[in-house]
Design a protein around this motif. Structure first.
Motif, PDB file in Angstrom:
ATOM      1  N   LYS A  23      47.113  38.213  11.361  1.00  0.00           N
ATOM      2  CA  LYS A  23      45.518  38.322  11.870  1.00  0.00           C
ATOM      3  C   LYS A  23      44.680  37.108  11.273  1.00  0.00           C
ATOM      4  N   SER A  24      43.691  36.939  12.056  1.00  0.00           N
ATOM      5  CA  SER A  24      42.756  36.079  11.419  1.00  0.00           C
ATOM      6  C   SER A  24      41.393  36.299  11.568  1.00  0.00           C
ATOM      7  N   SER A  25      40.498  35.704  10.936  1.00  0.00           N
ATOM      8  CA  SER A  25      38.997  35.569  10.994  1.00  0.00           C
ATOM      9  C   SER A  25      38.319  34.444  10.878  1.00  0.00           C
ATOM     10  N   SER A  26      37.789  33.816  11.924  1.00  0.00           N
ATOM     11  CA  SER A  26      37.131  32.644  11.543  1.00  0.00           C
ATOM     12  C   SER A  26      35.916  32.586  10.936  1.00  0.00           C
ATOM     13  N   LYS A  27      35.720  31.449   9.927  1.00  0.00           N
ATOM     14  CA  LYS A  27      34.396  31.255   9.277  1.00  0.00           C
ATOM     15  C   LYS A  27      33.505  30.438   9.936  1.00  0.00           C
ATOM     16  N   SER A  28      32.350  30.373   9.537  1.00  0.00           N
ATOM     17  CA  SER A  28      31.495  29.526  10.128  1.00  0.00           C
ATOM     18  C   SER A  28      31.652  27.963   9.670  1.00  0.00           C
ATOM     19  N   VAL A  29      31.421  26.969  10.257  1.00  0.00           N
ATOM     20  CA  VAL A  29      31.896  25.400   9.716  1.00  0.00           C
ATOM     21  C   VAL A  29      30.895  25.201   8.641  1.00  0.00           C
ATOM     22  N   GLY A  30      29.910  25.945   8.233  1.00  0.00           N
ATOM     23  CA  GLY A  30      28.979  25.575   7.061  1.00  0.00           C
ATOM     24  C   GLY A  30      27.534  25.649   7.732  1.00  0.00           C
ATOM     25  N   SER A  31      27.605  25.637   8.752  1.00  0.00           N
ATOM     26  CA  SER A  31      25.963  25.478   9.340  1.00  0.00           C
ATOM     27  C   SER A  31      25.795  26.199  10.609  1.00  0.00           C
ATOM     28  N   THR A  32      24.823  26.754  10.768  1.00  0.00           N
ATOM     29  CA  THR A  32      24.440  27.414  12.000  1.00  0.00           C
ATOM     30  C   THR A  32      24.097  26.525  12.787  1.00  0.00           C
ATOM     31  N   LYS A  33      23.921  25.212  12.785  1.00  0.00           N
ATOM     32  CA  LYS A  33      23.317  24.414  13.790  1.00  0.00           C
ATOM     33  C   LYS A  33      24.680  23.172  14.103  1.00  0.00           C
ATOM     34  N   SER A  34      25.817  23.664  13.655  1.00  0.00           N
ATOM     35  CA  SER A  34      27.143  23.008  14.018  1.00  0.00           C
ATOM     36  C   SER A  34      28.251  23.581  14.492  1.00  0.00           C
ATOM     37  N   ILE A  35      29.002  23.436  15.276  1.00  0.00           N
ATOM     38  CA  ILE A  35      30.406  23.742  15.445  1.00  0.00           C
ATOM     39  C   ILE A  35      31.368  23.012  15.651  1.00  0.00           C
ATOM     40  N   SER A  36      32.531  23.405  15.657  1.00  0.00           N
ATOM     41  CA  SER A  36      33.706  22.494  15.714  1.00  0.00           C
ATOM     42  C   SER A  36      34.901  22.811  16.874  1.00  0.00           C
ATOM     43  N   LEU A  37      34.979  21.896  17.654  1.00  0.00           N
ATOM     44  CA  LEU A  37      35.732  22.210  18.717  1.00  0.00           C
ATOM     45  C   LEU A  37      37.035  21.368  18.669  1.00  0.00           C
ATOM     46  N   MET A  38      38.216  21.752  19.436  1.00  0.00           N
ATOM     47  CA  MET A  38      39.405  20.803  19.533  1.00  0.00           C
ATOM     48  C   MET A  38      39.534  20.515  21.212  1.00  0.00           C
ATOM     49  N   GLN A  39      40.208  19.421  21.399  1.00  0.00           N
ATOM     50  CA  GLN A  39      40.733  18.864  22.589  1.00  0.00           C
ATOM     51  C   GLN A  39      42.057  18.812  22.289  1.00  0.00           C
ATOM     52  N   ASN A  40      42.868  18.910  23.553  1.00  0.00           N
ATOM     53  CA  ASN A  40      44.305  18.808  23.509  1.00  0.00           C
ATOM     54  C   ASN A  40      44.823  17.346  23.585  1.00  0.00           C
ATOM     55  N   ALA A  41      43.967  16.419  24.096  1.00  0.00           N
ATOM     56  CA  ALA A  41      44.604  15.174  24.386  1.00  0.00           C
ATOM     57  C   ALA A  41      43.698  14.332  24.164  1.00  0.00           C
ATOM     58  N   GLU A  42      43.806  12.893  23.860  1.00  0.00           N
ATOM     59  CA  GLU A  42      43.238  11.822  23.340  1.00  0.00           C
ATOM     60  C   GLU A  42      41.841  11.512  24.363  1.00  0.00           C
ATOM     61  N   LEU A  43      40.824  11.038  23.953  1.00  0.00           N
ATOM     62  CA  LEU A  43      39.786  10.535  24.674  1.00  0.00           C
ATOM     63  C   LEU A  43      40.233   9.385  25.017  1.00  0.00           C
ATOM     64  N   LEU A  44      40.224   8.872  26.276  1.00  0.00           N
ATOM     65  CA  LEU A  44      40.793   7.500  26.775  1.00  0.00           C
ATOM     66  C   LEU A  44      39.287   6.441  27.234  1.00  0.00           C
ATOM     67  N   SER A  45      38.346   7.423  27.643  1.00  0.00           N
ATOM     68  CA  SER A  45      37.249   6.581  28.305  1.00  0.00           C
ATOM     69  C   SER A  45      36.074   7.883  28.625  1.00  0.00           C
ATOM     70  N   LEU A  46      35.032   7.102  28.647  1.00  0.00           N
ATOM     71  CA  LEU A  46      33.918   7.887  29.126  1.00  0.00           C
ATOM     72  C   LEU A  46      33.198   7.441  30.393  1.00  0.00           C
ATOM     73  N   ASP A  47      33.907   6.450  30.893  1.00  0.00           N
ATOM     74  CA  ASP A  47      33.375   5.778  32.177  1.00  0.00           C
ATOM     75  C   ASP A  47      33.983   6.641  33.367  1.00  0.00           C
ATOM     76  N   THR A  48      33.191   7.444  34.069  1.00  0.00           N
ATOM     77  CA  THR A  48      33.753   8.289  35.036  1.00  0.00           C
ATOM     78  C   THR A  48      34.139   7.496  36.408  1.00  0.00           C
ATOM     79  N   SER A  49      33.902   6.047  36.588  1.00  0.00           N
ATOM     80  CA  SER A  49      34.299   5.263  37.590  1.00  0.00           C
ATOM     81  C   SER A  49      35.515   4.638  37.414  1.00  0.00           C
TER      82      SER A  49
END
Length: 542
Positions: A23-49
């Motif tokens: 069982k687990s219990s997450s802790k805050s990342v150290g600031s109530t103004k910041s969160i940490s998220l994951m992505q499952n694959a690499e970011l390859l571009s920000l250009d939607t075209s």
């Protein structure tokens, strides 16, 4: 939306198994103004075209805004537009009034021309995102995509600095729903001109009009940060100062990072998820998406034969797949269109449920069809099939099950598994170098036509080269002549799904259900069954 697959892992030792079951219990990342998220694959571009996948759209969902954004009820609500528009001209003209206080992250005013230029750039036949088809229905879009007209002829114009007008070829009852998609986001035309081919290749090579702006991505690294955009029009709604994102492909790693307080939202699956189903921090997020195997129907490929494709579908034990391999709440899928996407208003039934085929798993029938198909295709030796997928653990685990079931159930067949990095997978996909490939379609908007579109024969994302005159006719009727006739529209869509069940260009595997370990102090996240998750209004309670 075509996306890279969500991760899964098998714990490889007793120690890891113990960790998976704890069982687990997450802790805050150290600031109530910041969160940490994951992505499952690499970011390859920000250009939607020039690119489109899950990681990109997840990032842009939280750093850009279109005319609308999806609210907590999953309906379009005003974003860059001041209101949700009612069309005129018998449903063919939409006039959007833009916020006069909307700005880009560099302080430039957002103007109507930023939408005009972005859409022209994305509908062009030279756009590499595979999403120029999504503009179909807007005046001249099809001719532009086919290279027969200039992008300047697209039915979109800036009436003035803050008024955007869109003209359609025919009524599209779902058009407002489409406007939440990143494919329709604006692009600062000054930035496009300034950065040229480099636009969107690094975080600093574009501007952002959403609640956050991307920083720290150099085009290849696996972590970056979304920092608050101080020019955003609604600052009081934004509680966070930053959102940290990193690529995590293994769910056991994600679990460990969560327990260490280094992730506030971790996606898990496989044995990791199975051992944590009673964890107090586990949240199931249902998505209107289908994981499936795309089949290559090109001439000369063995799966050009319909009976052989039908046989493959009938040997896949989807109950075993979801229960024993995934173990994360995912459900078997028997239709390409996912369940829970929408109800057929003319019948009151879930669309996928009412079009589910009667025959789902039958090895004896599959053997018969396979042998008949081999005879029709003049194949006498061993049929060698190449199954491509990305290099995430879940893809490998699913591939191993498919390989085992196909080879054990069907005569004279050998399946080779290729696990590739994201870019390598996409390159082979675009080149047609596969017999089968694992992928996912997550609905862009709550209508079955969102699924059907990429299997239409002229669609740039029809990587398997499915070309069926009957399916194409039904799809075009639904989106054209019958769009404003609900009875005919839904009859066309039902017939189109049933045609897919028969011709089998794709093998549906399972419906997308994500298992998340979520920091109990993280609030305000909008998990949308259609589209991407919105963290812009999120906050931590401590």
């Amino acid at each position: 939306m075509k996306k890279q697959l969500v991760t899964a892992a098998v714990c490889l030792s007793a120690l890891l198994l113990a960790a998976c079951g704890s069982k687990s219990s997450s802790k805050s990342v150290g600031s109530t103004k910041s969160i940490s998220l994951m992505q499952n694959a690499e970011l390859l571009s920000l250009d939607t075209s020039n690119h489109a996948d899950l990681t990109q759209w997840n990032v842009l969902e939280n750093s850009m805004e279109g005319l609308y954004r999806a609210n907590r009820h999953n309906n379009p609500s005003p974003a860059m537009a001041t209101s949700v528009v009612k069309p005129t001209d018998h449903g063919k003209t939409y006039t959007f009034h833009l916020r006069k206080n909307a700005k880009w992250s560099n302080g430039d005013a957002l103007v109507a021309q930023d939408f005009v230029g972005a859409w022209r750039r994305s509908v062009s036949p030279t756009a590499r995102s595979g999403y120029n088809y999504i503009f179909s229905g807007i005046k001249n879009a099809d001719a532009i995509t086919a290279g027969k007209k200039s992008p300047k002829m697209l039915g979109v114009k800036a009436v003035n600095k803050h008024t955007l007008q869109v003209q359609l070829d025919h009524p599209m009852p779902y058009f407002n729903k489409m406007m939440v998609l990143p494919a329709f986001f604006p692009q600062n035309q000054k930035a496009v001109q300034k950065f040229g081919k480099a636009y969107g290749t690094k975080s600093q090579d574009m501007d952002y009009n959403g609640a956050f702006q991307v920083t720290g991505w150099n085009g290849t690294n696996d972590n970056w940060t979304l920092k608050r955009n101080h020019y955003y029009y609604d600052p009081s709604a934004i509680k966070l100062q930053q959102i940290k994102m990193s690529v995590v492909k293994d769910p056991n790693t994600a679990h460990n990072l969560f327990t260490q307080g280094k992730l506030d939202d971790a996606t898990i699956s496989g044995v990791t998820a199975k051992g944590l189903q009673k964890n107090k921090d586990l949240v199931h997020v249902r998505k209107a998406g289908t994981y499936y195997v795309r089949l290559n129907l090109r001439n000369g490929r063995p799966l050009n034969n319909q009976k052989m494709r039908q046989a493959l579908s009938l040997v896949v034990d989807r109950q075993k797949l979801t229960k024993d391999v995934l173990s994360d709440g995912s459900k078997p899928a028997y239709t390409y269109t996912s369940k829970d996407l929408t109800k057929d208003p003319t019948t009151g039934k879930d669309f996928a449920t009412e079009t589910t085929p009667k025959l789902k798993y039958n090895v004896a029938k599959a053997k018969q069809l396979w042998q008949q198909g081999m005879k029709e295709a003049h194949l006498s030796g061993t049929v060698k099939l190449q199954l491509n997928g990305d290099d995430q653990t879940v893809t490998k685990n699913v591939a191993q099950l498919l390989q085992s079931e196909i080879q054990q159930s069907l005569p004279k067949v050998k399946v080779a598994i290729n696990s590739l990095p994201a870019k390598g997978f996409q390159d082979r996909e675009a080149a047609g170098k596969f017999d089968m490939e694992q992928t996912l379609w997550l609905a862009d908007f709550a209508d079955p036509i969102s699924f059907m579109g990429i299997l239409e024969s002229t669609n740039p994302q029809d990587y398997g080269k499915y070309k069926d005159a009957q399916f194409d006719k039904l799809f075009k009727q639904a989106g054209g002549a019958n769009a404003n006739n609900p009875k005919k529209y839904w009859a066309d869509l039902r017939a189109a799904q049933e045609r897919l069940n028969q011709t089998m260009p794709v093998l549906p595997l399972y419906q997308m259900v994500e298992s998340h370990l979520v920091n109990p102090h993280l609030k305000g996240v909008l998990h949308h069954p259609v589209g991407e998750d919105d963290y812009t209004r999120a906050y931590l309670t401590k």
